[in-house]
Design a protein around this motif. Structure first.
Motif, PDB file in Angstrom:
ATOM      1  N   LEU A  69      47.807  41.317  30.590  1.00 15.41           N
ATOM      2  CA  LEU A  69      46.621  40.462  30.542  1.00 15.41           C
ATOM      3  C   LEU A  69      47.018  38.994  30.410  1.00 15.41           C
ATOM      4  O   LEU A  69      46.456  38.119  31.080  1.00 15.41           O
ATOM      5  N   ALA A  70      47.992  38.715  29.562  1.00 15.45           N
ATOM      6  CA  ALA A  70      48.433  37.332  29.364  1.00 15.45           C
ATOM      7  C   ALA A  70      49.023  36.768  30.651  1.00 15.45           C
ATOM      8  O   ALA A  70      48.777  35.600  30.992  1.00 15.45           O
ATOM      9  N   ARG A  71      49.773  37.573  31.379  1.00 19.37           N
ATOM     10  CA  ARG A  71      50.362  37.109  32.638  1.00 19.37           C
ATOM     11  C   ARG A  71      49.278  36.774  33.647  1.00 19.37           C
ATOM     12  O   ARG A  71      49.369  35.760  34.359  1.00 19.37           O
ATOM     13  N   GLY A 104      34.517  34.462  36.509  1.00 19.93           N
ATOM     14  CA  GLY A 104      34.226  35.740  37.146  1.00 19.93           C
ATOM     15  C   GLY A 104      35.451  36.618  37.272  1.00 19.93           C
ATOM     16  O   GLY A 104      35.393  37.836  37.047  1.00 19.93           O
ATOM     17  N   GLN A 105      36.578  36.017  37.619  1.00 20.88           N
ATOM     18  CA  GLN A 105      37.815  36.787  37.735  1.00 20.88           C
ATOM     19  C   GLN A 105      38.275  37.300  36.377  1.00 20.88           C
ATOM     20  O   GLN A 105      38.766  38.429  36.263  1.00 20.88           O
ATOM     21  N   ALA A 106      38.101  36.478  35.343  1.00 16.52           N
ATOM     22  CA  ALA A 106      38.461  36.920  33.991  1.00 16.52           C
ATOM     23  C   ALA A 106      37.601  38.107  33.565  1.00 16.52           C
ATOM     24  O   ALA A 106      38.084  39.041  32.918  1.00 16.52           O
ATOM     25  N   PRO A 112      41.870  41.029  38.423  1.00 14.83           N
ATOM     26  CA  PRO A 112      40.867  39.985  38.649  1.00 14.83           C
ATOM     27  C   PRO A 112      40.291  39.937  40.055  1.00 14.83           C
ATOM     28  O   PRO A 112      39.221  39.352  40.264  1.00 14.83           O
ATOM     29  N   TYR A 113      40.971  40.544  41.025  1.00 15.08           N
ATOM     30  CA  TYR A 113      40.563  40.382  42.419  1.00 15.08           C
ATOM     31  C   TYR A 113      39.977  41.684  42.962  1.00 15.08           C
ATOM     32  O   TYR A 113      40.604  42.389  43.764  1.00 15.08           O
ATOM     33  N   VAL A 114      38.786  42.015  42.484  1.00 18.25           N
ATOM     34  CA  VAL A 114      38.075  43.210  42.938  1.00 18.25           C
ATOM     35  C   VAL A 114      36.639  42.834  43.270  1.00 18.25           C
ATOM     36  O   VAL A 114      36.129  41.791  42.849  1.00 18.25           O
ATOM     37  N   PHE A 115      36.002  43.683  44.049  1.00 19.89           N
ATOM     38  CA  PHE A 115      34.612  43.470  44.471  1.00 19.89           C
ATOM     39  C   PHE A 115      34.455  42.091  45.124  1.00 19.89           C
ATOM     40  O   PHE A 115      35.128  41.823  46.116  1.00 19.89           O
TER      41      PHE A 115
END
Length: 224
Positions: free
Chosen positions: A135-137, A146-148, A157-160
């Motif tokens: 998560l930290a990376r 939104g990505q968070a 983070p890169y879905v939907f």
């Protein structure tokens, strides 16, 4: 098994497959090294994508949740694939993606988005939560609100709405490097990019653990 991922990968008889294997320098089926094109520095700039194998991410790499088995996961993957029919993939081109080179579609493809969405949502019960280090990376890379939120809910983070199709060819390049590798990649992949192709299956990639490379473990046909 360390992690498993659901990817799109071209079929073995697709002319894109041998070109991508050579470009990245590794066969993701056998794990064997492959001779790369004679472009100075190519081994170094392809080191990161080489480890993951040539692919486009549908369900990002995950560790199986406690109590979940490979057999159960594959049953769920087949259930997803049974509902989704094969579809045409738009023509691909070499594109600059935030400094990385990648093959991307040249026109929007709603069936592609729907396939990725189904893999993320319907297989998520099998995903173990990401570690604090993971998560930290991700946060250190700089994420939108939104990505968070996607990272917290889906472990990536890169879905939907944040998802985008891409088949990575290099690490992030300097402008000088891009001036060399962009035309080299365009020329190298041109014969295959002119060929129409369909998405007909899901490629299941696995990683033994640690920094091991991802290899194709199984393919599941789309049967909708």
């Amino acid at each position: 098994m360390g992690r498993v991922a659901i990817y799109y990968a071209p079929l073995p008889d697709d002319p894109l497959t041998p070109l991508a294997t050579a470009w990245l320098g590794r066969d993701p089926v056998t794990g064997a090294p492959a001779a790369q094109p004679p472009v100075a520095g190519i081994a170094e700039v392809t080191a990161d994508p080489r480890r993951y194998g040539f692919h486009a991410t549908l369900k990002p790499p995950m560790r199986l949740a406690e109590g979940r088995s490979w057999r159960e996961l594959m049953t769920a993957v087949r259930a997803v694939a049974a509902r989704i029919p094969p579809f045409d993939l738009p023509r691909l081109s070499v594109q600059d993606l935030w400094g990385f080179l990648a093959l991307r579609e040249t026109t929007p493809c709603p069936p592609l988005q729907a396939l990725a969405d189904a893999c993320v949502a319907e297989l998520d019960d099998f995903r173990a939560p990401p570690s604090d280090a993971e998560l930290a990376r991700r946060h250190a890379a700089g994420l939108s609100a939104g990505q968070a939120a996607m990272l917290r809910r889906w472990g990536y983070p890169y879905v939907f709405g944040s998802w985008f199709f891409h088949m990575t060819l290099t690490r992030r390049l300097s402008e000088a490097e891009k001036a060399v590798f962009m035309p080299a990649a365009e020329a190298w992949f041109a014969p295959a990019l002119a060929v129409p192709r369909r998405v007909v299956d899901l490629a299941i990639f696995t990683q033994a653990g640690g920094d091991a490379a991802f290899n194709i473990a199984e393919r599941v046909r789309l049967r909708g």
